[in-house]
Write an enzyme that holds these catalytic residues in place. Structure first.
Site, PDB file in Angstrom:
ATOM      1  N   ASN A  67      36.080  47.072  35.789  1.00 14.00           N
ATOM      2  CA  ASN A  67      35.533  46.623  34.507  1.00 14.00           C
ATOM      3  C   ASN A  67      34.152  47.248  34.325  1.00 14.00           C
ATOM      4  OD1 ASN A  67      34.312  45.257  32.405  1.00 14.00           O
ATOM      5  ND2 ASN A  67      35.007  43.228  33.030  1.00 14.00           N
ATOM      6  N   CYS A  89      30.355  43.177  26.989  1.00 11.76           N
ATOM      7  CA  CYS A  89      31.536  44.056  26.985  1.00 11.76           C
ATOM      8  C   CYS A  89      32.019  44.373  25.572  1.00 11.76           C
ATOM      9  CB  CYS A  89      32.657  43.426  27.786  1.00 11.76           C
ATOM     10  SG  CYS A  89      32.150  42.981  29.449  1.00 11.76           S
ATOM     11  N   HIS A 128      39.585  46.189  25.903  1.00  9.93           N
ATOM     12  CA  HIS A 128      38.567  46.170  26.960  1.00  9.93           C
ATOM     13  C   HIS A 128      39.254  45.987  28.309  1.00  9.93           C
ATOM     14  CE1 HIS A 128      35.304  45.166  29.503  1.00  9.93           C
ATOM     15  NE2 HIS A 128      35.512  43.868  29.495  1.00  9.93           N
TER      16      HIS A 128
HETATM   17  N1  COA Z   1      39.309  38.300  47.480  1.00  9.42           N
HETATM   18  C1  COA Z   1      40.009  37.328  48.068  1.00  9.42           C
HETATM   19  N2  COA Z   1      40.020  36.068  47.622  1.00  9.42           N
HETATM   20  C2  COA Z   1      39.277  35.805  46.544  1.00  9.42           C
HETATM   21  C3  COA Z   1      38.500  36.765  45.879  1.00  9.42           C
HETATM   22  C4  COA Z   1      38.545  38.059  46.396  1.00  9.42           C
HETATM   23  N3  COA Z   1      37.851  39.079  45.843  1.00  9.42           N
HETATM   24  N4  COA Z   1      37.876  36.197  44.824  1.00  9.42           N
HETATM   25  C5  COA Z   1      38.236  34.903  44.815  1.00  9.42           C
HETATM   26  N5  COA Z   1      39.080  34.662  45.873  1.00  9.42           N
HETATM   27  C6  COA Z   1      39.707  33.415  46.232  1.00  9.42           C
HETATM   28  C7  COA Z   1      38.974  32.192  45.723  1.00  9.42           C
HETATM   29  O1  COA Z   1      37.922  31.849  46.585  1.00  9.42           O
HETATM   30  C8  COA Z   1      40.080  31.177  45.706  1.00  9.42           C
HETATM   31  O2  COA Z   1      40.240  30.698  47.012  1.00  9.42           O
HETATM   32  P1  COA Z   1      40.552  29.134  47.270  1.00  9.42           P
HETATM   33  O3  COA Z   1      41.872  28.869  46.592  1.00  9.42           O
HETATM   34  O4  COA Z   1      40.602  29.043  48.752  1.00  9.42           O
HETATM   35  O5  COA Z   1      39.422  28.392  46.640  1.00  9.42           O
HETATM   36  C9  COA Z   1      41.326  31.989  45.364  1.00  9.42           C
HETATM   37  O6  COA Z   1      40.993  33.347  45.653  1.00  9.42           O
HETATM   38  C10 COA Z   1      41.747  31.853  43.930  1.00  9.42           C
HETATM   39  O7  COA Z   1      40.599  32.047  43.123  1.00  9.42           O
HETATM   40  P2  COA Z   1      40.699  32.015  41.580  1.00  9.42           P
HETATM   41  O8  COA Z   1      39.325  32.136  40.996  1.00  9.42           O
HETATM   42  O9  COA Z   1      41.556  30.860  41.169  1.00  9.42           O
HETATM   43  O10 COA Z   1      41.524  33.360  41.324  1.00  9.42           O
HETATM   44  P3  COA Z   1      42.094  33.864  39.985  1.00  9.42           P
HETATM   45  O11 COA Z   1      43.553  34.062  40.120  1.00  9.42           O
HETATM   46  O12 COA Z   1      41.595  33.079  38.809  1.00  9.42           O
HETATM   47  O13 COA Z   1      41.437  35.320  39.894  1.00  9.42           O
HETATM   48  C11 COA Z   1      39.673  36.479  38.777  1.00  9.42           C
HETATM   49  C12 COA Z   1      40.041  35.446  39.837  1.00  9.42           C
HETATM   50  C13 COA Z   1      38.167  36.598  38.746  1.00  9.42           C
HETATM   51  C14 COA Z   1      40.307  37.799  39.143  1.00  9.42           C
HETATM   52  C15 COA Z   1      40.208  36.004  37.402  1.00  9.42           C
HETATM   53  O14 COA Z   1      39.856  34.671  37.164  1.00  9.42           O
HETATM   54  C16 COA Z   1      39.715  36.850  36.279  1.00  9.42           C
HETATM   55  O15 COA Z   1      40.004  38.025  36.197  1.00  9.42           O
HETATM   56  N6  COA Z   1      38.973  36.262  35.316  1.00  9.42           N
HETATM   57  C17 COA Z   1      38.404  36.999  34.213  1.00  9.42           C
HETATM   58  C18 COA Z   1      37.172  37.719  34.663  1.00  9.42           C
HETATM   59  C19 COA Z   1      36.700  38.740  33.682  1.00  9.42           C
HETATM   60  O16 COA Z   1      37.468  39.378  33.039  1.00  9.42           O
HETATM   61  N7  COA Z   1      35.376  38.880  33.602  1.00  9.42           N
HETATM   62  C20 COA Z   1      34.735  39.855  32.791  1.00  9.42           C
HETATM   63  C21 COA Z   1      34.826  39.529  31.368  1.00  9.42           C
HETATM   64  S1  COA Z   1      34.171  40.783  30.397  1.00  9.42           S
END
Ligand code: COA
Length: 320
Positions: A277, A111, A247
């Site tokens: 993204n 990215c 980004h």
């Molecule tokens: N829909 C519904 N539930 C979802 C889900 C989705 N698409 N994706 C994950 N969950 C669930 C998980 O399974 C978890 O359930 P559990 O509590 O029963 O285990 C719950 O939601 C919380 O998951 P978590 O990973 O803690 O959520 P989060 O608040 O951290 O959000 C992201 C997840 C991926 C949105 C977040 O971590 C993020 O944006 N990270 C950065 C990613 C990024 O920018 N990547 C590219 C970099 S260039």
């Protein structure tokens, strides 16, 4: 001489995929995706390749800059979803747009690819080696996305953005780049697993895997940190910066950066809601959106900042 953006262009596949449509293939919901990421929809390719998207964005950037493809000295394309191991997508684009005088190559900085490409070109311009460049961020992430993993598949989209850079008196003021390979496993995609006549296994294509929370933590630290370094070492106050062009990975990451920098959200334009993204394409897609809305005037100071797999990060302080 400095690298100055002379023209910007972008292109994304026509097919829009909404959050509701994704909830038909994985256990998710529009509410979850919007509240956790700010994403409403994304574009997904139904046949166009990374080089197809890249070439169209490039044509648009050349038109905006009023530059003929034969004037280009160099083409650098950042991608994390190339069409081939080789030839590079940059070489394909060179042929597609008729940039016969340009050297062309891809870079792999995920990215941060567009920022890295810009900084490499800036270095060439400062050394007096080249005068006119095309940089591209282009992705068909949909082909490396695991469409059964709700933790990643809701985040990404396809698209491309390009900029024509010219060597001028004004443009990039300062830039930085960094890498931390020890954090590689938190966001990765194997291109092909090992397999040959000795191992007795067949190579298989890899898909993206991510530790979302680790990536989140990394981003909310590195993005503001890089911006602060650029501001401090150039003795530029926050008031002088018109926009921070970050980004587009997650709206909450942008909000966290704004909070840490103590800057209002109005200075952080976003396109994540409609594209998701798009990795290396997200910054030029956003810049193109801003240019179309006439948000940028010559002399405006802006900061671009990107981060991604590697892990990699980079930022640029520039005058428009
Ligand atoms: N829909 C519904 N539930 C979802 C889900 C989705 N698409 N994706 C994950 N969950 C669930 C998980 O399974 C978890 O359930 P559990 O509590 O029963 O285990 C719950 O939601 C919380 O998951 P978590 O990973 O803690 O959520 P989060 O608040 O951290 O959000 C992201 C997840 C991926 C949105 C977040 O971590 C993020 O944006 N990270 C950065 C990613 C990024 O920018 N990547 C590219 C970099 S260039």
């Amino acid at each position: 001489m400095k690298a100055r953006i002379a023209g910007i262009g972008a292109y994304a596949p026509e097919r829009v995929v909404t959050n509701d449509q994704l909830s038909e293939i994985v256990d998710t919901s529009d509410e979850w995706i919007r509240s956790r990421t700010g994403i409403s929809e994304r574009r997904i390719s139904t046949g166009e390749t990374t080089r197809d998207l890249a070439a169209e964005a490039a044509r648009r950037a050349l038109k905006a800059a009023g530059v003929d493809a034969r004037e280009l000295d160099i083409i650098i394309l950042g991608t994390s979803s190339p069409d081939n191991n080789y030839p590079s997508d940059a070489c394909s684009v060179q042929a597609m747009i008729g940039a016969e005088n340009a050297v062309a190559f891809d870079i792999s900085a995920a990215c941060a690819g567009f920022i890295f490409a810009m900084n490499i070109v800036h270095g060439f311009f400062q050394a007096g080696i080249y005068k006119t460049a095309l940089i591209i961020g282009a992705e068909t992430l949909s082909k490396v996305t695991d469409w059964t993993d709700r933790g990643t598949c809701v985040l990404f989209g396809d698209g491309a953005g390009a900029a024509v850079l010219k060597a001028e008196e004004t443009g990039v003021v300062d830039m930085l780049m960094g890498s931390d390979g020890t954090k590689g496993p938190i966001l990765s995609c194997t291109s092909r697993t090992l397999g040959n006549f000795l191992t007795g296994t067949k190579p298989e294509l890899g898909l993206m895997t991510m530790d979302g929370q680790e990536v989140f933590r990394f981003a909310v630290k590195k993005v503001p940190e890089s911006i602060e370094i650029l501001l401090e070492r150039n003795h530029i106050s926050r008031e002088e910066i018109k926009y921070y062009v970050l980004h587009q990975a997650n709206e909450r990451i942008v909000e966290a950066a704004a909070r840490r920098l103590k800057e209002p959200m109005e200075k952080f334009p976003m396109t994540i809601s409609k594209y998701g993204n798009t990795s290396s394409a997200s910054i030029p897609l956003l810049l193109n959106d801003m240019a179309e809305k006439d948000m940028l005037q010559p002399g405006d100071k802006i900061i671009l900042s990107g981060f991604g797999a590697g892990m990699t990060w980079g930022a640029v302080l520039m005058e428009w």
